[in-house]
Design a protein around this motif. Structure first.
Motif, PDB file in Angstrom:
ATOM      1  N   LEU A  82      13.941 -22.469   8.725  1.00 27.58           N
ATOM      2  CA  LEU A  82      14.385 -21.165   9.224  1.00 27.58           C
ATOM      3  C   LEU A  82      15.461 -20.569   8.327  1.00 27.58           C
ATOM      4  N   GLY A  83      16.320 -21.412   7.765  1.00 25.04           N
ATOM      5  CA  GLY A  83      17.333 -20.920   6.830  1.00 25.04           C
ATOM      6  C   GLY A  83      16.703 -20.295   5.600  1.00 25.04           C
ATOM      7  N   VAL A  84      15.642 -20.905   5.102  1.00 28.61           N
ATOM      8  CA  VAL A  84      14.928 -20.344   3.949  1.00 28.61           C
ATOM      9  C   VAL A  84      14.262 -19.027   4.352  1.00 28.61           C
ATOM     10  N   CYS A  85      13.640 -18.988   5.533  1.00 25.38           N
ATOM     11  CA  CYS A  85      13.019 -17.735   6.017  1.00 25.38           C
ATOM     12  C   CYS A  85      14.070 -16.643   6.157  1.00 25.38           C
ATOM     13  N   PHE A  86      15.235 -17.011   6.699  1.00 20.89           N
ATOM     14  CA  PHE A  86      16.333 -16.061   6.820  1.00 20.89           C
ATOM     15  C   PHE A  86      16.709 -15.511   5.450  1.00 20.89           C
ATOM     16  N   LEU A  87      16.867 -16.397   4.492  1.00 19.06           N
ATOM     17  CA  LEU A  87      17.287 -15.981   3.153  1.00 19.06           C
ATOM     18  C   LEU A  87      16.278 -15.029   2.521  1.00 19.06           C
ATOM     19  N   VAL A  88      14.993 -15.334   2.637  1.00 20.61           N
ATOM     20  CA  VAL A  88      13.954 -14.463   2.076  1.00 20.61           C
ATOM     21  C   VAL A  88      14.015 -13.089   2.742  1.00 20.61           C
ATOM     22  N   ALA A  89      14.115 -13.072   4.067  1.00 20.81           N
ATOM     23  CA  ALA A  89      14.177 -11.795   4.790  1.00 20.81           C
ATOM     24  C   ALA A  89      15.456 -11.034   4.446  1.00 20.81           C
ATOM     25  N   TYR A  90      16.564 -11.746   4.324  1.00 23.89           N
ATOM     26  CA  TYR A  90      17.847 -11.136   3.988  1.00 23.89           C
ATOM     27  C   TYR A  90      17.790 -10.478   2.613  1.00 23.89           C
ATOM     28  N   VAL A  91      17.241 -11.196   1.648  1.00 23.84           N
ATOM     29  CA  VAL A  91      17.093 -10.656   0.291  1.00 23.84           C
ATOM     30  C   VAL A  91      16.179  -9.436   0.309  1.00 23.84           C
ATOM     31  N   LEU A  92      15.079  -9.515   1.022  1.00 22.68           N
ATOM     32  CA  LEU A  92      14.152  -8.384   1.135  1.00 22.68           C
ATOM     33  C   LEU A  92      14.852  -7.168   1.729  1.00 22.68           C
ATOM     34  N   TYR A  93      15.596  -7.377   2.796  1.00 19.65           N
ATOM     35  CA  TYR A  93      16.300  -6.273   3.451  1.00 19.65           C
ATOM     36  C   TYR A  93      17.329  -5.640   2.514  1.00 19.65           C
ATOM     37  N   HIS A  94      18.181  -6.477   1.930  1.00 22.65           N
ATOM     38  CA  HIS A  94      19.278  -5.926   1.123  1.00 22.65           C
ATOM     39  C   HIS A  94      18.834  -5.430  -0.245  1.00 22.65           C
ATOM     40  N   SER A  95      17.619  -5.758  -0.650  1.00 25.80           N
ATOM     41  CA  SER A  95      17.112  -5.197  -1.900  1.00 25.80           C
ATOM     42  C   SER A  95      16.431  -3.849  -1.668  1.00 25.80           C
ATOM     43  N   THR A  96      16.188  -3.505  -0.416  1.00 25.94           N
ATOM     44  CA  THR A  96      15.499  -2.248  -0.115  1.00 25.94           C
ATOM     45  C   THR A  96      16.309  -1.293   0.765  1.00 25.94           C
ATOM     46  N   MET A  97      17.297  -1.787   1.484  1.00 25.59           N
ATOM     47  CA  MET A  97      18.037  -0.965   2.452  1.00 25.59           C
ATOM     48  C   MET A  97      19.538  -0.992   2.143  1.00 25.59           C
ATOM     49  N   GLU A  98      20.198   0.083   2.498  1.00 23.08           N
ATOM     50  CA  GLU A  98      21.654   0.133   2.367  1.00 23.08           C
ATOM     51  C   GLU A  98      22.282  -0.734   3.452  1.00 23.08           C
ATOM     52  N   SER A  99      23.419  -1.329   3.137  1.00 21.31           N
ATOM     53  CA  SER A  99      24.134  -2.121   4.138  1.00 21.31           C
ATOM     54  C   SER A  99      24.704  -1.209   5.202  1.00 21.31           C
ATOM     55  N   VAL A 100      24.788  -1.736   6.400  1.00 19.54           N
ATOM     56  CA  VAL A 100      25.332  -0.993   7.533  1.00 19.54           C
ATOM     57  C   VAL A 100      26.851  -1.018   7.457  1.00 19.54           C
ATOM     58  N   ILE A 101      27.462   0.105   7.789  1.00 22.25           N
ATOM     59  CA  ILE A 101      28.912   0.194   7.847  1.00 22.25           C
ATOM     60  C   ILE A 101      29.310   0.235   9.313  1.00 22.25           C
ATOM     61  N   PHE A 102      30.098  -0.728   9.739  1.00 22.53           N
ATOM     62  CA  PHE A 102      30.527  -0.793  11.138  1.00 22.53           C
ATOM     63  C   PHE A 102      31.315   0.459  11.501  1.00 22.53           C
ATOM     64  N   GLY A 103      30.898   1.098  12.548  1.00 21.48           N
ATOM     65  CA  GLY A 103      31.571   2.304  13.015  1.00 21.48           C
ATOM     66  C   GLY A 103      31.026   3.586  12.430  1.00 21.48           C
ATOM     67  N   ASP A 104      30.015   3.498  11.568  1.00 22.37           N
ATOM     68  CA  ASP A 104      29.424   4.681  10.936  1.00 22.37           C
ATOM     69  C   ASP A 104      28.450   5.332  11.918  1.00 22.37           C
ATOM     70  N   ILE A 105      29.000   6.145  12.798  1.00 24.47           N
ATOM     71  CA  ILE A 105      28.230   6.713  13.894  1.00 24.47           C
ATOM     72  C   ILE A 105      27.179   7.704  13.415  1.00 24.47           C
ATOM     73  N   ASP A 106      27.510   8.531  12.425  1.00 28.03           N
ATOM     74  CA  ASP A 106      26.554   9.562  12.007  1.00 28.03           C
ATOM     75  C   ASP A 106      25.761   9.186  10.758  1.00 28.03           C
ATOM     76  N   GLY A 107      25.951   7.976  10.234  1.00 25.54           N
ATOM     77  CA  GLY A 107      25.142   7.499   9.115  1.00 25.54           C
ATOM     78  C   GLY A 107      25.566   7.985   7.746  1.00 25.54           C
ATOM     79  N   ASN A 108      26.699   8.671   7.647  1.00 27.73           N
ATOM     80  CA  ASN A 108      27.104   9.192   6.339  1.00 27.73           C
ATOM     81  C   ASN A 108      28.157   8.333   5.644  1.00 27.73           C
ATOM     82  N   GLY A 109      28.582   7.262   6.315  1.00 30.02           N
ATOM     83  CA  GLY A 109      29.548   6.371   5.697  1.00 30.02           C
ATOM     84  C   GLY A 109      30.985   6.838   5.800  1.00 30.02           C
ATOM     85  N   VAL A 110      31.222   7.990   6.432  1.00 31.64           N
ATOM     86  CA  VAL A 110      32.565   8.526   6.568  1.00 31.64           C
ATOM     87  C   VAL A 110      32.849   8.740   8.055  1.00 31.64           C
TER      88      VAL A 110
END
Length: 190
Positions: A82-110
């Motif tokens: 499961l750790g390997v599956c997590f790592l593969v999925a994590y790499v896939l996600y972060h290579s294609t999607m922007e990281s989430v910013i905690f508290g970014d209510i409107d999605g603009n990062g500010v």
């Protein structure tokens, strides 16, 4: 080259490459273009993987203490897979999607003043949990790999010695991974 030396080189290489790859993917401004909608569901999938991993680690620890070695092996090997599956999925996600910013209510990062006030001290809690999760997840990689190597090599004294440290850290990483997702989940794009 003997198998022990090969194993140690493999452990050392993976212990450097895996955290470095994750860091590059998170901090890289370049993302692989991907329009697959299921990619946005990877953080939830990874939270499920972390939850199951935590359960497997607890069950595996109980089996070990009770001397039920066959099921201890099954539990721990399943946690590793499961750790390997997590790592593969994590790499896939972060290579294609922007990281989430905690508290970014409107999605603009500010955050405006009202949003910042609403987030308040929860952001400090989130960042503390996230930072400890990241540091511990990078630190535990070589110890998990060594624990598995010692078990496979039938070096059980060394295995037992290393898992006294490794097991609680791996469990902490799994549990805090779920907590990080729960805290950040309101900010993932719909």
């Amino acid at each position: 080259m003997n198998s022990k030396k090969t194993a140690m080189i493999t452990v050392a290489t993976l212990s450097v490459v895996v955290p470095a790859l994750v860091a590059v993917l998170i901090y890289s401004p370049y993302k692989i273009p991907a329009d697959m909608l299921w990619l946005k569901d990877i953080p939830a999938f990874n939270a499920i993987i972390n939850s199951i991993t935590a359960v497997l680690l607890i069950v595996g620890g109980i089996f070990a203490k009770r001397g039920v070695i066959k099921w201890h092996k099954v539990s721990m090997f399943s946690a590793l897979v499961l750790g390997v599956c997590f790592l593969v999925a994590y790499v896939l996600y972060h290579s294609t999607m922007e990281s989430v910013i905690f508290g970014d209510i409107d999605g603009n990062g500010v955050l405006d003043e009202a949003e910042a006030a609403a987030v308040g001290s929860m952001r400090s809690v989130y960042l503390t949990v996230l930072l400890s999760h990241i540091l511990m997840s990078a630190a535990v990689v070589p110890f998990v790999l060594l624990a598995f190597y010692f078990a496979l090599a039938k070096e059980f004294d060394r295995h037992v010695k290393i898992v006294k440290f490794t097991w609680p850290v791996w469990l902490y990483v799994s549990v805090t991974g779920v907590l990080v997702y729960i805290l950040a989940s309101p900010y993932y794009l719909g």
